[in-house]
Design a protein around this motif. Structure first.
Motif, PDB file in Angstrom:
ATOM      1  N   LEU A 168      -4.947  -3.132  12.206  1.00 52.38           N
ATOM      2  CA  LEU A 168      -3.981  -2.802  11.170  1.00 52.38           C
ATOM      3  C   LEU A 168      -3.808  -1.289  11.067  1.00 52.38           C
ATOM      4  CD1 LEU A 168      -5.083  -5.400   8.484  1.00 52.38           C
ATOM      5  CD2 LEU A 168      -2.860  -5.311   9.619  1.00 52.38           C
ATOM      6  N   ALA A 169      -2.564  -0.847  11.112  1.00 52.56           N
ATOM      7  CA  ALA A 169      -2.278   0.584  11.073  1.00 52.56           C
ATOM      8  C   ALA A 169      -2.583   1.190   9.710  1.00 52.56           C
ATOM      9  CB  ALA A 169      -0.814   0.832  11.438  1.00 52.56           C
ATOM     10  N   GLY A 170      -2.523   0.389   8.656  1.00 51.41           N
ATOM     11  CA  GLY A 170      -2.720   0.920   7.312  1.00 51.41           C
ATOM     12  C   GLY A 170      -4.149   0.933   6.822  1.00 51.41           C
ATOM     13  N   TYR A 171      -5.104   0.674   7.719  1.00 50.70           N
ATOM     14  CA  TYR A 171      -6.518   0.628   7.336  1.00 50.70           C
ATOM     15  C   TYR A 171      -6.953   1.958   6.717  1.00 50.70           C
ATOM     16  CZ  TYR A 171     -11.622   0.446   8.025  1.00 50.70           C
ATOM     17  OH  TYR A 171     -12.976   0.493   7.856  1.00 50.70           O
ATOM     18  N   ALA A 172      -7.334   1.937   5.434  1.00 47.79           N
ATOM     19  CA  ALA A 172      -7.704   3.164   4.725  1.00 47.79           C
ATOM     20  C   ALA A 172      -8.602   2.817   3.539  1.00 47.79           C
ATOM     21  CB  ALA A 172      -6.458   3.907   4.245  1.00 47.79           C
ATOM     22  N   PRO A 173      -9.830   2.356   3.795  1.00 47.44           N
ATOM     23  CA  PRO A 173     -10.700   1.921   2.696  1.00 47.44           C
ATOM     24  C   PRO A 173     -11.045   3.034   1.717  1.00 47.44           C
ATOM     25  CG  PRO A 173     -11.918   2.029   4.763  1.00 47.44           C
ATOM     26  CD  PRO A 173     -10.474   2.177   5.116  1.00 47.44           C
ATOM     27  N   ALA A 174     -11.185   4.271   2.206  1.00 51.89           N
ATOM     28  CA  ALA A 174     -11.511   5.366   1.292  1.00 51.89           C
ATOM     29  C   ALA A 174     -10.409   5.579   0.277  1.00 51.89           C
ATOM     30  CB  ALA A 174     -11.753   6.651   2.086  1.00 51.89           C
ATOM     31  N   ALA A 175      -9.150   5.406   0.694  1.00 49.34           N
ATOM     32  CA  ALA A 175      -8.031   5.560  -0.233  1.00 49.34           C
ATOM     33  C   ALA A 175      -8.062   4.483  -1.315  1.00 49.34           C
ATOM     34  CB  ALA A 175      -6.712   5.507   0.535  1.00 49.34           C
ATOM     35  N   VAL A 176      -8.471   3.268  -0.943  1.00 54.54           N
ATOM     36  CA  VAL A 176      -8.573   2.191  -1.935  1.00 54.54           C
ATOM     37  C   VAL A 176      -9.687   2.491  -2.933  1.00 54.54           C
ATOM     38  CG1 VAL A 176      -9.084  -0.262  -2.257  1.00 54.54           C
ATOM     39  CG2 VAL A 176      -7.605   0.480  -0.373  1.00 54.54           C
ATOM     40  N   THR A 177     -10.808   2.975  -2.423  1.00 56.28           N
ATOM     41  CA  THR A 177     -11.921   3.340  -3.307  1.00 56.28           C
ATOM     42  C   THR A 177     -11.472   4.381  -4.325  1.00 56.28           C
ATOM     43  OG1 THR A 177     -13.567   2.870  -1.598  1.00 56.28           O
ATOM     44  CG2 THR A 177     -14.242   4.321  -3.379  1.00 56.28           C
ATOM     45  N   GLU A 178     -10.777   5.402  -3.870  1.00 52.48           N
ATOM     46  CA  GLU A 178     -10.304   6.448  -4.780  1.00 52.48           C
ATOM     47  C   GLU A 178      -9.257   5.917  -5.747  1.00 52.48           C
ATOM     48  OE1 GLU A 178     -11.262   9.447  -5.413  1.00 52.48           O
ATOM     49  OE2 GLU A 178     -12.842   9.442  -3.919  1.00 52.48           O
ATOM     50  N   ARG A 179      -8.379   5.042  -5.282  1.00 55.41           N
ATOM     51  CA  ARG A 179      -7.308   4.505  -6.123  1.00 55.41           C
ATOM     52  C   ARG A 179      -7.865   3.758  -7.327  1.00 55.41           C
ATOM     53  NH1 ARG A 179      -4.475   1.112  -2.415  1.00 55.41           N
ATOM     54  NH2 ARG A 179      -3.900   3.106  -1.467  1.00 55.41           N
ATOM     55  N   HIS A 180      -8.992   3.094  -7.130  1.00 55.16           N
ATOM     56  CA  HIS A 180      -9.570   2.306  -8.223  1.00 55.16           C
ATOM     57  C   HIS A 180     -10.666   3.054  -8.982  1.00 55.16           C
ATOM     58  CE1 HIS A 180      -7.377  -1.411  -7.512  1.00 55.16           C
ATOM     59  NE2 HIS A 180      -7.483  -1.131  -6.211  1.00 55.16           N
ATOM     60  N   ASN A 181     -10.966   4.266  -8.569  1.00 63.28           N
ATOM     61  CA  ASN A 181     -11.907   5.098  -9.320  1.00 63.28           C
ATOM     62  C   ASN A 181     -11.109   5.884 -10.365  1.00 63.28           C
ATOM     63  OD1 ASN A 181     -14.273   6.466 -10.096  1.00 63.28           O
ATOM     64  ND2 ASN A 181     -13.794   8.163  -8.715  1.00 63.28           N
ATOM     65  N   LYS A 182     -10.675   5.188 -11.383  1.00 60.84           N
ATOM     66  CA  LYS A 182      -9.825   5.783 -12.408  1.00 60.84           C
ATOM     67  C   LYS A 182     -10.457   5.547 -13.775  1.00 60.84           C
ATOM     68  CE  LYS A 182      -7.067   1.537 -12.446  1.00 60.84           C
ATOM     69  NZ  LYS A 182      -5.732   0.941 -12.186  1.00 60.84           N
ATOM     70  N   PRO A 183     -10.056   6.332 -14.782  1.00 59.10           N
ATOM     71  CA  PRO A 183     -10.647   6.145 -16.110  1.00 59.10           C
ATOM     72  C   PRO A 183     -10.470   4.714 -16.601  1.00 59.10           C
ATOM     73  CG  PRO A 183      -9.424   8.199 -16.019  1.00 59.10           C
ATOM     74  CD  PRO A 183      -9.140   7.486 -14.732  1.00 59.10           C
ATOM     75  N   LEU A 184     -11.489   4.212 -17.260  1.00 59.75           N
ATOM     76  CA  LEU A 184     -11.440   2.852 -17.793  1.00 59.75           C
ATOM     77  C   LEU A 184     -10.573   2.810 -19.045  1.00 59.75           C
ATOM     78  CD1 LEU A 184     -15.233   2.083 -17.344  1.00 59.75           C
ATOM     79  CD2 LEU A 184     -13.356   1.340 -15.874  1.00 59.75           C
ATOM     80  N   PRO A 185      -9.875   1.704 -19.285  1.00 62.71           N
ATOM     81  CA  PRO A 185      -9.005   1.620 -20.470  1.00 62.71           C
ATOM     82  C   PRO A 185      -9.809   1.717 -21.757  1.00 62.71           C
ATOM     83  CG  PRO A 185      -9.230  -0.526 -19.417  1.00 62.71           C
ATOM     84  CD  PRO A 185      -9.836   0.469 -18.479  1.00 62.71           C
TER      85      PRO A 185
END
Length: 315
Positions: A168-185
């Motif tokens: 898969l050309a879009g393989y980018a696990p580090a980007a997913v990790t960062e995307r979900h490392n966001k402040p909690l509601p």
């Protein structure tokens, strides 16, 4: 959070497969299992029970040679899947390559659970790098949203299709990790608050017990939550500036306890690996994941927030 870079080792295969019905599910899972058994590799299937039943029936007598785990139970908290399911199986068969079918994401997972699932799928690539193993993750393309399916393409380097698999050309696990490392509601009101340090650390257990009992948790679940919160609070005192804050509230489904301190969990695998038998540290967050029904985390150089969820229903 600093995430490991680069693709997984060539010895490890982390494959994605989309299915839309029983026939397409069995078309990708049954050959994967049979090929593993024919090669003498230990095989584990960890999916929610309805899929377990279908796959087991399709295998016939060969099903007796396969390990089975209900992911809805074993993987209720996505943060314990790697150490408690995947690595536990791989370590039991450390002398051979293993094959595992793991389905951590299914229709009915909450948005909070999915956040932890996406981070889990990314972490698999680093947790198993260098290990000769194959993990196949089926995704229900008929019931999961397009965003979930698109993100699955980012956490898996290989897609299984009729006739084989492709990278898969879009393989980018580090980007997913960062995307979900966001402040909690922000939590709902009211919220109870406790500031703690070394002198007041003993107050943490009583604070947790009071709120857990009031929320209707069974005695063993109260004890589990006390252990989990005390692990985190003790770590705050020892390694994160000597102090922290503990908040507690409840929703219709959960009692929630949240720890915040000045520490930084820079390793995306923190709490997601089986600790080395001769290791001194690294067990606290693994214990937390094992004891709680859901663990959410936001961490930066400015501080870390860990939110623990315990189901209020009797388990």
């Amino acid at each position: 959070m600093r995430a490991a870079a680069g693709p997984a080792s060539a010895e490890f295969r982390h494959e994605l497969a989309f299915y839309t019905d029983t026939a397409s599910l069995l078309a990708v899972t049954v050959p994967f299992i049979r090929e593993g058994l024919a090669a003498g590799h230990p095989v584990l299937v960890a999916t929610p029970r309805p899929r377990l039943t279908l796959i087991r029936a399709a295998l016939g007598a060969a099903a007796d040679a396969v390990g089975w785990a209900d992911m809805a139970d074993a993987g209720r908290n996505p943060g314990r899947i790697i150490p408690g399911v995947l690595q536990a199986f791989a370590h039991r068969h450390s002398d051979r390559p293993v094959r595992i079918i793991g389905e951590p994401v299914w229709a009915g997972r909450t948005a909070e659970e999915y956040r932890a699932c996406a981070q889990h799928e990314a972490a698999i690539n680093w947790a198993f790098a260098g290990r000769e193993a194959s993990i196949l993750c089926p995704y229900d393309a008929g019931r999961l949203g397009p965003g979930v399916l698109a993100e699955a393409r980012c956490t898996h380097p290989l897609l299984v299709e009729p006739g084989g698999s492709r990278r898969l050309a879009g393989y980018a696990p580090a980007a997913v990790t960062e995307r979900h490392n966001k402040p909690l509601p922000a939590p709902p009101e009211p919220v109870a608050l406790l500031h703690y340090d070394l002198a007041t650390l003993p107050h943490v257990r009583r604070f947790v017990a009071d709120h857990a009992v009031a929320a209707g948790l069974a005695a063993d679940r109260v004890a589990d939550l006390q252990i989990a919160v005390t692990e985190l609070a003790s770590n705050s005192v020892a390694h994160a500036g000597g102090t922290g804050t503990l908040r507690a509230w409840h929703t219709d489904r959960h009692l929630v306890c949240e720890i915040h301190d000045d520490g930084w969990l820079a390793d995306p695998l923190a709490g997601r690996l089986v600790p080395a038998r001769d290791g001194i540290g690294g067990r606290g967050l693994v214990i937390v994941h094992a004891l709680c029904d859901l663990v959410l985390l936001h961490t930066t150089a400015a501080g870390t927030t860990v939110r623990l969820h315990m189901l209020r229903e009797a388990l």
